[in-house]
Design an enzyme around this catalytic site. Structure first.
Site, short mmCIF file in Angstrom:
data_model
loop_
_atom_site.label_atom_id
_atom_site.label_comp_id
_atom_site.label_asym_id
_atom_site.label_seq_id
_atom_site.Cartn_x
_atom_site.Cartn_y
_atom_site.Cartn_z
N HIS A 237 0.84 -1.21 0.00
CA HIS A 237 0.00 0.00 0.00
C HIS A 237 0.87 1.26 0.00
O HIS A 237 0.72 2.14 -0.85
CB HIS A 237 -0.92 -0.02 1.22
CG HIS A 237 -1.83 1.17 1.31
ND1 HIS A 237 -3.12 1.14 0.85
CD2 HIS A 237 -1.65 2.42 1.80
CE1 HIS A 237 -3.68 2.33 1.03
NE2 HIS A 237 -2.81 3.13 1.62
N GLU A 238 1.78 1.34 0.94
CA GLU A 238 2.62 2.55 1.03
C GLU A 238 3.53 2.66 -0.19
O GLU A 238 3.82 3.77 -0.64
CB GLU A 238 3.44 2.56 2.33
CG GLU A 238 2.60 2.62 3.62
CD GLU A 238 1.54 3.73 3.67
OE1 GLU A 238 1.79 4.83 3.11
OE2 GLU A 238 0.46 3.51 4.25
N HIS B 88 1.72 4.56 -2.76
CA HIS B 88 1.82 6.01 -2.54
C HIS B 88 3.20 6.51 -2.97
O HIS B 88 3.34 7.56 -3.59
CB HIS B 88 1.65 6.35 -1.04
CG HIS B 88 0.23 6.28 -0.55
ND1 HIS B 88 -0.78 7.04 -1.08
CD2 HIS B 88 -0.35 5.55 0.45
CE1 HIS B 88 -1.92 6.79 -0.43
NE2 HIS B 88 -1.68 5.89 0.50
N GLU C 229 -4.85 7.74 -3.03
CA GLU C 229 -5.34 6.46 -2.51
C GLU C 229 -5.66 5.49 -3.66
O GLU C 229 -5.56 4.28 -3.49
CB GLU C 229 -6.57 6.73 -1.64
CG GLU C 229 -6.87 5.68 -0.60
CD GLU C 229 -5.80 5.50 0.47
OE1 GLU C 229 -4.90 6.36 0.61
OE2 GLU C 229 -5.86 4.47 1.16
ZN ZN Z 1 -3.18 5.21 1.89
#
Ligand code: ZN
Length: 501
Positions: free
Chosen positions: A265-266, A269, A295
């Site tokens: 997830h990170e 980003h 997101e």
């Molecule tokens: Zn996030």
């Protein structure tokens, strides 16, 4: 024009430098700073942020924007220059509308509210947070009034996170989404083929989890020459320009999913932040277009790629090599089903791909009602619990696992939650286009190849940073307006197969 633009760029460059220095202090605070430094660090950050605010809202910047706005009429409206002036002008107007005594009062009230929330959560007693939340809401309504006239009092709050988006837009798309999500959760709960995820709840050496995560995100395209990963209690991403992007993760020795999917997830980003065109560096356009767009990137790499079968066809043998005792005898199908288990759960941050949006819609509706003053703060815990039962079929046993679980409201943040759900929907829209533009995408994943996906994302999203407002960026990338349909279809197809309905 040249001179005015050059001067504006110089000033913005300095402001960006200062902001990035503050971000570095913030990163350090969450990773390596000794606990005794908390007080000093908050002073340092407050000072830097004050200087940034003063420099940005200066009369000189205002005058330059005014001059450039008329001079820009002869420039291509889609050029970086024209878009920069537009972006800065918008942000300048917003910041100038908020009086500094409001900012000081807000900072005082929310720092007390954070203390109250901590105590209330510890004792699981909403009443201890209630008076502070009332004050925070009053200030937030006052904040919205600085931007009057508006269609809805919530619009100015939403706009801070989703430039240009209106409350009515979110309401419309959520109204379409909610019944379909409730129905899908019900179909999964009624399934005759429940998922067993016990294979994920074994002892997994933390160093090996860390190493495997790095191997995957390198393959995804996270560049360690221009970024690094560290550990923190709450995973996050920050950057000091796109040549220095910091992501963090946290690992649990007895549950594989937390560290693994948190890392992916990170990294999503981080890949976004590393992708901003170098033409935009040292300007406010070297930023995500919005939180929802940000997101959409993290959720895509975490879920649409990372919880997808083709990705694991490529990477599961590697994970088995890291953990032969735990997974050597577990077949791919069992593992794939385990990482996609759907559960009715109380806590948003632990929710799976299917139930997550329902947690968000509940918060969005409650925030609206609180800001509109159609819901009394005293009634909030009760209404929270009723909605949880209605949407997720589960009632929180106490306030700590219900209305008090998120820290956001104690920070005075309203208008933020919906961006998590919007990010999922945007990821669904992008994915639909990606699959049709790259027909052999899943075959590439099976071979551990992600560069075609990265190239598509870079062309349509990453390089542009904040040059376009989110709605325009989505339209340029997909040809469509924001819609829940592609994401709903994606969920129905994927989970219909897993749960066989
Ligand atoms: Zn996030």
């Amino acid at each position: 024009m040249e001179d005015h633009f050059k001067r504006l760029s110089e000033l913005l460059g300095e402001i960006v430098d200062l902001g990035e220095a503050a971000a570095l202090l913030g990163w350090d605070q969450e990773t390596y700073m000794p606990p005794g430094a908390t007080q000093d660090r908050s002073m340092q950050l407050a000072t830097l942020n004050k200087i940034v605010h003063e420099k940005f809202t200066s009369d000189e910047i205002g005058e330059l924007i005014e001059k450039l706005k008329s001079e820009m009429s002869s420039v291509d409206p889609d050029s970086d220059e024209a878009r920069l002036v537009k972006n800065v002008s918008r942000e300048y107007d917003k910041q100038r509308k908020v009086p500094s005594n409001w900012v000081a009062e807000f900072s005082r009230v929310t720092s007390l509210a954070q203390e109250a929330w901590k105590k209330a959560r510890q004792r699981s007693e909403f009443a201890l947070f209630q008076p502070d939340l009332i004050k925070v809401l009053e200030l937030r309504r006052q904040y919205a009034h600085y931007f009057a006239p508006y269609d809805h009092i919530y619009d100015p709050l939403l706009d801070d996170f989703e430039p240009g988006m209106k409350t009515a837009d979110v309401k419309k798309v959520f109204a379409e989404l909610r019944p379909k999500q409730v129905e899908l959760v019900q179909a999964i709960m009624d399934s005759q083929y429940p998922v067993d995820d016990s294979v994920l709840h074994q002892e997994f050496d933390e160093q090996k989890q860390w190493d495997f995560g790095l191997e995957v995100i390198k393959a995804f395209g996270f560049n360690f020459d221009r970024g690094r990963q560290d550990k923190s209690t709450h995973p996050f991403t920050t950057s000091f320009g796109s040549n220095d992007v910091r992501i963090t993760t946290r690992l649990k020795p007895d549950f594989l999913s937390v560290g693994l999917f948190g890392t992916l997830h990170e990294a999503g980003h981080g890949i976004y932040e590393q992708g901003f065109s170098s033409r935009l560096s040292r300007t406010p356009l070297a930023n995500g277009a919005s939180l929802a767009i940000h997101e959409s990137q993290s959720r895509m790499w975490e879920n649409l790629v990372g919880r997808n079968r083709p990705f694991w066809i490529g990477f599961y043998p590697r994970l088995q090599e890291y953990f032969p005792d735990q997974l050597g005898e577990v077949d791919l199908e069992t593992f794939y089903r385990a990482i996609n288990k759907v559960e009715r759960s109380l806590i948003r941050t632990e929710a799976d791909e299917v139930t997550y949006n329902l947690h968000i819609m509940l918060r969005f509706e409650l925030e609206l009602a609180l800001i509109e003053q159609t819901l009394d703060v005293a009634d909030l815990p009760q209404v929270w619990n009723t909605k949880m039962e209605e949407y997720l079929g589960i009632t929180p046993p106490n306030d700590a696992d219900g209305v008090l679980q998120d820290i956001h409201w104690s920070f005075g943040i309203f208008g933020y939650f919906s961006t998590y759900c919007l990010g999922n929907l945007i990821a669904g829209m992008l994915w639909e286009n990606i699959l049709s533009d790259i027909p052999d995408l899943e075959k590439q994943f099976e071979r551990g190849k992600f560069d075609a996906l990265w190239n598509w994302l870079n062309q349509k999203i990453l390089q542009h940073g904040a040059k376009f407002e989110p709605a325009e960026l989505i339209k340029r990338a997909t040809g469509s307006e924001l819609s829940a349909e592609p994401y709903v279809q994606y969920l129905n197809t994927k989970y219909g197969e897993i749960y066989q309905f």
